[in-house]
Design a protein around this motif. Structure first.
Motif, short mmCIF file in Angstrom:
data_model
loop_
_atom_site.label_atom_id
_atom_site.label_comp_id
_atom_site.label_asym_id
_atom_site.label_seq_id
_atom_site.Cartn_x
_atom_site.Cartn_y
_atom_site.Cartn_z
N ARG A 39 1.00 -1.36 0.16
CA ARG A 39 0.00 -0.21 0.04
C ARG A 39 0.86 1.31 0.02
O ARG A 39 0.43 2.38 -0.65
CB ARG A 39 -0.82 -0.05 1.11
N VAL A 40 1.97 1.25 0.90
CA VAL A 40 2.94 2.34 0.73
C VAL A 40 3.37 2.58 -0.79
O VAL A 40 3.37 3.68 -0.98
CB VAL A 40 4.00 2.11 1.88
N ALA A 41 4.00 1.58 -1.27
CA ALA A 41 4.55 1.70 -2.62
C ALA A 41 3.65 2.01 -3.50
O ALA A 41 4.04 2.91 -4.38
CB ALA A 41 5.09 0.14 -2.94
N VAL A 42 2.28 1.79 -3.47
CA VAL A 42 1.18 2.31 -4.38
C VAL A 42 1.25 3.84 -4.37
O VAL A 42 0.84 4.50 -5.09
CB VAL A 42 -0.08 1.48 -4.32
N SER A 43 1.08 4.20 -2.87
CA SER A 43 0.69 5.61 -2.65
C SER A 43 1.84 6.49 -3.13
O SER A 43 1.44 7.58 -3.13
CB SER A 43 0.59 5.67 -0.87
N LEU A 44 2.97 5.99 -3.49
CA LEU A 44 3.85 6.88 -3.89
C LEU A 44 3.70 7.27 -5.60
O LEU A 44 4.28 8.09 -6.08
CB LEU A 44 5.22 6.01 -4.37
N HIS A 45 2.81 6.47 -6.16
CA HIS A 45 2.36 6.88 -7.48
C HIS A 45 1.13 8.36 -7.42
O HIS A 45 0.89 8.42 -6.49
CB HIS A 45 1.86 5.75 -8.29
N PRO A 46 0.86 8.43 -8.57
CA PRO A 46 0.09 9.76 -8.62
C PRO A 46 -1.46 9.21 -8.18
O PRO A 46 -1.48 8.28 -7.86
CB PRO A 46 -0.19 9.95 -10.41
N TYR A 47 -2.34 10.14 -8.34
CA TYR A 47 -3.74 10.19 -7.65
C TYR A 47 -4.89 10.98 -8.38
O TYR A 47 -4.24 11.34 -9.55
CB TYR A 47 -3.81 10.63 -5.99
N MET A 133 -2.28 13.18 3.82
CA MET A 133 -3.57 12.51 3.07
C MET A 133 -3.52 11.14 3.04
O MET A 133 -4.34 10.25 3.12
CB MET A 133 -3.97 13.20 1.80
N ARG A 134 -2.19 10.75 2.49
CA ARG A 134 -1.98 9.21 2.25
C ARG A 134 -2.06 8.81 3.50
O ARG A 134 -2.39 7.31 3.55
CB ARG A 134 -0.52 9.07 1.42
N TRP A 135 -1.38 9.24 4.66
CA TRP A 135 -1.53 8.54 5.98
C TRP A 135 -2.73 8.44 6.45
O TRP A 135 -3.17 7.35 7.15
CB TRP A 135 -0.53 9.13 6.76
N THR A 136 -3.91 9.20 6.13
CA THR A 136 -5.22 9.25 6.42
C THR A 136 -5.80 7.73 5.88
O THR A 136 -6.48 7.11 6.83
CB THR A 136 -5.93 10.21 6.06
N VAL A 137 -5.58 7.31 4.66
CA VAL A 137 -5.96 6.04 4.24
C VAL A 137 -5.29 4.89 4.63
O VAL A 137 -5.93 3.85 5.11
CB VAL A 137 -5.93 6.16 2.46
N LEU A 138 -4.13 5.10 4.91
CA LEU A 138 -3.36 3.96 5.50
C LEU A 138 -3.61 3.53 7.16
O LEU A 138 -3.85 2.40 7.20
CB LEU A 138 -1.69 4.22 5.47
N SER A 139 -3.92 4.66 7.68
CA SER A 139 -4.31 4.51 9.12
C SER A 139 -5.73 3.83 8.98
O SER A 139 -5.91 3.20 10.00
CB SER A 139 -4.12 5.79 9.82
N SER A 140 -6.72 4.35 8.22
CA SER A 140 -7.68 3.73 8.22
C SER A 140 -7.91 2.24 7.85
O SER A 140 -8.70 1.46 8.48
CB SER A 140 -8.79 4.55 7.19
N ASP A 185 -8.04 2.71 -3.47
CA ASP A 185 -8.01 3.67 -2.12
C ASP A 185 -6.49 4.25 -1.95
O ASP A 185 -6.37 5.38 -1.60
CB ASP A 185 -8.08 2.74 -1.02
N HIS A 186 -5.34 3.43 -2.45
CA HIS A 186 -3.99 3.99 -2.05
C HIS A 186 -3.44 4.63 -3.54
O HIS A 186 -2.49 5.09 -3.32
CB HIS A 186 -3.35 3.00 -1.65
N GLY A 187 -4.05 4.32 -4.64
CA GLY A 187 -3.82 4.93 -5.79
C GLY A 187 -4.81 6.20 -6.16
O GLY A 187 -4.40 7.27 -6.06
N HIS A 188 -5.83 5.93 -6.70
CA HIS A 188 -6.74 6.76 -7.07
C HIS A 188 -7.10 7.63 -5.89
O HIS A 188 -7.32 8.92 -6.20
CB HIS A 188 -8.05 5.99 -7.56
N PHE A 189 -7.29 7.06 -4.83
CA PHE A 189 -7.71 7.87 -3.59
C PHE A 189 -9.18 7.96 -3.22
O PHE A 189 -9.93 8.93 -3.62
CB PHE A 189 -7.03 9.18 -3.59
N GLN A 190 -9.36 7.06 -2.29
CA GLN A 190 -10.59 6.87 -1.48
C GLN A 190 -10.44 6.19 -0.24
O GLN A 190 -9.50 5.86 0.13
CB GLN A 190 -11.72 6.15 -2.52
N PHE A 191 -11.49 6.25 0.50
CA PHE A 191 -11.68 5.56 1.75
C PHE A 191 -12.68 4.32 1.81
O PHE A 191 -13.42 4.20 2.53
CB PHE A 191 -11.94 6.39 2.99
N ASN A 192 -12.51 3.39 0.76
CA ASN A 192 -13.52 2.25 0.53
C ASN A 192 -13.03 1.40 1.77
O ASN A 192 -14.05 0.52 2.20
CB ASN A 192 -13.46 1.58 -0.82
#
Length: 513
Positions: A39-47, A133-140, A185-192
């Protein structure tokens, strides 16, 4: 030789027993840590909408909701005003999403106030802001989705009927490394992960006989994202079927009904002071103005629009009624089966079938909504490995145009490769897989479809469509995925009906515990 064989079998059984009784947490921790790293690796990409004004994308929508909920009174979160322009990413999810945005917004304001400054932070894309912002999804994910999966695994693998204990690792990986969920969630960016996490928790609670806990958790999922209603027919029919087999069925139904009403009242309490306030929120939850479909989603209305121009032939009101009728009719067989004969596996099949009915036939479905039927398919991954793998592949393909728009192709291909590797990983007892295509023509058909699957990826990335048909490849992808989704839901409806005959309450509870 026989003695040696018995010793090996005994050792294997002991290992399996230890794995389930003492090793679920250890397995979960190992797979979970790897899943977090992915998830961390994917979050390094665009959103979604990165550096793309004026409205950017889903990332900006989530940030804006944090800005609104942090700076405005709760009664104004869903109300159009000079400080809350609903045309600019106004809140369009239930109150529980707003509360989540409120919590995350205060986290951002503590560490980086400029990222949620009202009116002046639109399109804010600083490095620290994006990191938070990325950490909010990761923590969720870590606080809600992961514990829910662990709860389900304890319930699922502590049954006497579970004999294939070595499948635990594979199933854990399937749940925590779902490529579609990670990309969205970690690429596009949502909280599913929040609504799906509450749904998994609700399923696990109901399967362990804790119907009240399951009902509350599902209500929380429904109040986080209204798309969780895709599962409502399955929850309703399964719980009703169980209540009807108890000593006082009407009392049982009333208790569950009051609990559901109480949970909704608690979540909606800030808006219950007037009818107008409730209607303001409800009006934001139903995007009827967008039409019966948008973009290229692999459901019935979009796929059939190649031949039938629904938007031209019918008014919006007519399409609402037609889509509602089609959704209810396709849900009914699964619901009837669970009311007649509620069971552990039947409930999981019902979740898959009802969510597919909504995805294929309901009004205004997005590509990302495929995450909903994909969840019960993953819960059934051990029982139906072929369906799980086949469905997941085409669920990824159905989102491929969206992923390309977000510049997440590298992450997509990496997760696709990981998904191909996991089911084929060497394990002591390979997952038992039903051979649905045990003849020459069936195998040839599957091979042809897979060839189309990979060729479409290559064509979409390398070839420009004709000017006359600029969305040719999207239309082909949509229709191919739709055809596979229809086959999956037909197969699962048949399988649900073939499960068992009506059982007594005592037998049902033995299966659930």
């Amino acid at each position: 030789m026989r003695k040696g064989k018995k010793v090996r079998e005994s050792g294997s059984d002991d290992c399996d027993c230890w794995l389930v009784q003492n090793g679920i947490a250890a397995v979960f921790m190992s797979v979970g840590l790897f899943a977090l790293l992915v998830r961390v690796a994917v979050s390094l990409h665009p959103y979604s909408g990165a550096a793309n004004p004026p409205k950017f994308g889903d990332y900006e929508a989530q940030r804006h909701w944090m800005e609104i909920t942090t700076n405005l009174p709760i009664k104004e979160w869903y109300r159009n005003s000079s400080t809350n322009d609903l045309s600019y990413w106004g809140l369009d999810y239930p109150p529980f999403t707003a509360y989540q945005s409120f919590i995350h917004g205060h986290l951002l304001r503590f560490f980086h106030p400029h990222s949620v400054a009202l009116l002046t932070s639109r399109g804010h894309e600083s490095y620290l802001g994006k990191l938070l912002m990325r950490w909010t999804v990761l923590s969720s994910d870590a606080l809600i989705f992961f514990p829910a999966v662990l709860y389900f695994l304890f319930v699922h693998y502590n049954q006497p009927s579970r004999s294939r204990k070595s499948e635990l690792v594979w199933h854990t990986a399937a749940l925590l490394l779902s490529p579609c969920l990670i990309l969205i969630d970690h690429g596009h960016f949502q909280f599913n992960c929040i609504s799906l996490g509450f749904t998994i928790g609700a399923v696990a609670a109901i399967l362990s006989g804790k119907d009240f806990v399951g009902s509350v958790l599902y209500c929380l999922a429904l109040n986080h994202k209204q798309m969780s209603a895709y599962f409502a027919p399955a929850f309703f029919s399964h719980l009703l079927g169980k209540c009807l087999r108890r000593k006082h069925p009407i009392l049982e139904v009333l208790k569950l009904g009051l609990l559901v009403l109480g949970t909704f009242a608690a979540v909606w309490w800030p808006y219950l002071y007037s009818t107008q306030s409730v209607l303001e929120v409800l009006s934001r939850l139903a995007p009827f103005e967008r039409g019966i479909f948008e973009d290229y989603v692999a459901n019935f209305w979009c796929a059939s629009s190649v031949l039938i121009k629904w938007k031209r032939l019918f008014t919006k009101e007519s399409l609402k009624l037609i889509s509602f009728t089609a959704t209810v009719i396709t849900c009914l067989p699964s619901m009837i089966q669970q009311i007649k004969s509620p069971s552990y596996r039947g409930f999981l099949y019902a979740l898959l079938n009802s969510s597919f009915s909504f995805y294929l036939f309901s009004f205004q479905v997005h590509e990302k909504s495929i995450l909903l039927p994909l969840l019960p398919a993953t819960l059934l991954a051990v029982e139906e490995p072929f369906i799980f793998k086949w469905f997941t592949q085409f669920a990824m393909l159905s989102m491929f145009p969206l992923i390309c728009r977000d510049n997440l192709v590298v992450a997509y291909l990496a997760l696709l490769a990981l998904f191909v590797l996991i089911p084929n990983a060497p394990v002591q007892h390979r997952v038992r897989e039903t051979n649905y295509l045990n003849n020459y023509w069936g195998s040839a058909t599957m091979f042809f479809i897979l060839c189309c699957y990979f060729v479409l990826h290559i064509f979409y990335l390398t070839i420009h469509p004709p000017e006359k048909y600029p969305f040719l490849f999207e239309a082909i992808i949509m229709n191919l995925c739709f055809s596979q989704f229809v086959l999956v839901t037909l197969a699962c409806n048949v399988k649900q009906w073939l499960l068992n005959k009506p059982a007594k309450l005592e037998e049902i509870e033995k299966k659930l515990i």
